[in-house]
Write a protein that holds these residues in place. Structure first.
Motif, PDB file in Angstrom:
ATOM      1  N   UNK A 193      61.041  86.947   5.012  1.00 46.55           N
ATOM      2  CA  UNK A 193      59.895  86.623   4.172  1.00 46.55           C
ATOM      3  C   UNK A 193      59.015  87.846   3.905  1.00 46.55           C
ATOM      4  N   UNK A 194      58.546  88.495   4.971  1.00 45.43           N
ATOM      5  CA  UNK A 194      57.547  89.544   4.813  1.00 45.43           C
ATOM      6  C   UNK A 194      58.032  90.694   3.946  1.00 45.43           C
ATOM      7  N   UNK A 195      59.292  91.073   4.099  1.00 44.65           N
ATOM      8  CA  UNK A 195      59.800  92.223   3.370  1.00 44.65           C
ATOM      9  C   UNK A 195      59.915  92.011   1.879  1.00 44.65           C
ATOM     10  N   UNK A 196      59.807  90.763   1.425  1.00 47.73           N
ATOM     11  CA  UNK A 196      59.933  90.473   0.000  1.00 47.73           C
ATOM     12  C   UNK A 196      58.580  90.284  -0.689  1.00 47.73           C
ATOM     13  N   UNK A 197      57.498  90.629  -0.022  1.00 48.02           N
ATOM     14  CA  UNK A 197      56.182  90.424  -0.617  1.00 48.02           C
ATOM     15  C   UNK A 197      56.034  91.245  -1.894  1.00 48.02           C
ATOM     16  N   UNK A 198      55.514  90.616  -2.931  1.00 46.95           N
ATOM     17  CA  UNK A 198      55.327  91.252  -4.230  1.00 46.95           C
ATOM     18  C   UNK A 198      53.850  91.538  -4.471  1.00 46.95           C
ATOM     19  N   UNK A 199      53.573  92.246  -5.556  1.00 50.22           N
ATOM     20  CA  UNK A 199      52.183  92.521  -5.915  1.00 50.22           C
ATOM     21  C   UNK A 199      51.439  91.217  -6.194  1.00 50.22           C
ATOM     22  N   UNK A 200      52.111  90.253  -6.810  1.00 45.26           N
ATOM     23  CA  UNK A 200      51.469  88.955  -7.053  1.00 45.26           C
ATOM     24  C   UNK A 200      51.138  88.260  -5.737  1.00 45.26           C
ATOM     25  N   UNK A 201      52.055  88.332  -4.757  1.00 46.32           N
ATOM     26  CA  UNK A 201      51.791  87.748  -3.440  1.00 46.32           C
ATOM     27  C   UNK A 201      50.588  88.417  -2.786  1.00 46.32           C
ATOM     28  N   UNK A 202      50.541  89.737  -2.873  1.00 50.48           N
ATOM     29  CA  UNK A 202      49.434  90.486  -2.269  1.00 50.48           C
ATOM     30  C   UNK A 202      48.117  90.102  -2.920  1.00 50.48           C
ATOM     31  N   UNK A 203      48.101  90.020  -4.230  1.00 52.87           N
ATOM     32  CA  UNK A 203      46.853  89.684  -4.930  1.00 52.87           C
ATOM     33  C   UNK A 203      46.425  88.248  -4.657  1.00 52.87           C
ATOM     34  N   UNK A 204      47.400  87.363  -4.471  1.00 56.26           N
ATOM     35  CA  UNK A 204      47.050  85.998  -4.066  1.00 56.26           C
ATOM     36  C   UNK A 204      46.229  86.024  -2.788  1.00 56.26           C
ATOM     37  N   UNK A 205      46.670  86.801  -1.829  1.00 57.02           N
ATOM     38  CA  UNK A 205      45.981  86.856  -0.538  1.00 57.02           C
ATOM     39  C   UNK A 205      44.647  87.583  -0.631  1.00 57.02           C
ATOM     40  N   UNK A 206      44.595  88.590  -1.482  1.00 59.57           N
ATOM     41  CA  UNK A 206      43.328  89.290  -1.673  1.00 59.57           C
ATOM     42  C   UNK A 206      42.274  88.386  -2.322  1.00 59.57           C
ATOM     43  N   UNK A 207      42.721  87.329  -2.979  1.00 59.63           N
ATOM     44  CA  UNK A 207      41.796  86.398  -3.628  1.00 59.63           C
ATOM     45  C   UNK A 207      41.359  85.260  -2.708  1.00 59.63           C
TER      46      UNK A 207
END
Length: 321
Positions: A193-207
């Motif tokens: 799971x963790x190794x496939x994190x995308x920019x969209x995933x990251x921005x989801x969490x930043x929000x």
């Protein structure tokens, strides 16, 4: 003569009203079972609006009604990021259990995605019974571990020594995103799971309300800089404190660039994050680690963590590694 089975609909995304119904169902199940039935990633996917097409090709939502047009009684999400081994999470409304809803939902998933792997958060007895009845077996364990950050058993070193070329700073949203994604991908190249994190995933969490860049600590190497003069990211510790549970903090992700492994940076950056959580007034630190990751578990034991809960993943037959 038994009546017709529940109505199961597949959707690439959830419209707003249905997203709210799914999240409310998950809350009811969590209150009933004492454990959240859906992972953070699935909750974020459920919140994404239909016009956000970033995850449509990699995930399928399953909406279950007792009858066409009836109220929501179950939900499933299938993550197809790994086409060989999609993963799924299922939840049934507590008021509609033992009526065949869970079995029908599970059978639908197994027919559509025979190589699927299914999470059971908390390793609940009902899930054991249901998955066992279909011949599924446990293929993965995810441990939750915890340690106190307050009281007599909460000893932490006052100082963490780092190599002279490394320094710690807080994450810079936007400026560090691409470099961190590259480091995360390298550090977790073999993680499902963790190794496939995308920019969209990251921005989801930043929000998310809990996101705090001051608790996202990165180690940077001043001896190695990119063409823009930015020091290279060597390791990181991303901490997480839910806004409605300020007494508990999570070792959300710890990662070390493979080029820097073997230098004790994993332990060092973990301690730095624990110090940050303690300074915030957090009483208990938690983390998740794969049950077969012996070296990591040994490290966390040395840092005072003990197993406190377990999630398990089921699959049919020999599904491979």
């Amino acid at each position: 003569m038994p009546g017709p089975g529940p109505d199961i609909e597949e959707l690439p995304a959830l419209p707003g009203h249905l997203s709210g119904d799914v999240l409310a169902l998950a809350v009811r199940a969590a209150r009933h079972d004492g454990v959240k039935p859906l992972s953070e990633q699935t909750v974020l996917q459920a919140r994404r609006l239909p016009e956000d097409t970033s995850s449509h090709e990699a995930g399928t939502h399953l909406v279950v009604r007792a009858e066409p047009g009836g109220p929501l009684v179950g939900y499933g999400h299938v993550d197809r990021t790994d086409p060989d081994h999609p993963s799924a999470e299922l939840v049934v409304d507590p008021d509609h259990r033992r009526r065949g809803v869970g079995g029908a939902l599970l059978d639908h998933v197994l027919r559509r995605w025979p190589s699927v792997r299914l999470w059971s958060h908390g390793d609940l007895q009902d899930a054991r019974t249901l998955y066992g009845s279909r011949g599924l077996r446990v293929v993965r364990e995810l441990w939750q571990m915890a340690r106190p950050l307050a009281g007599e058993w909460a000893d932490l070193p006052d100082r963490v020594d780092l190599p002279s070329e490394l320094e710690v700073r807080s994450y810079r949203v936007g400026a560090d995103d691409e470099a961190w994604l590259a480091l995360n991908s390298r550090a977790f190249a073999d993680h499902p799971e963790q190794g496939r994190m995308t920019l969209a995933d990251l921005r989801d969490r930043q929000s998310e309300p809990w996101f705090d860049p001051s608790g996202f600590l990165v180690l940077v190497d001043s001896d190695q800089v990119d063409p823009e003069g930015e020091p290279r990211l060597a390791a990181f510790h991303w901490t997480k404190v839910e806004t409605d549970h300020p007494d508990t903090g999570e070792v959300y992700v710890v990662g070390v660039d493979p080029d820097y492994q073997g230098r004790g940076l994993g332990t060092a950056v973990t301690l730095l994050g624990l110090q940050h959580l303690r300074a915030r007034g957090v009483q208990t630190a938690t983390l998740y680690v794969d049950g077969d990751n012996g070296p990591a578990i040994a490290t966390y034991h040395r840092l005072g963590f003990e197993r406190s809960a377990i999630d398990v993943m089921y699959a049919a037959g020999d599904t491979g590694a």
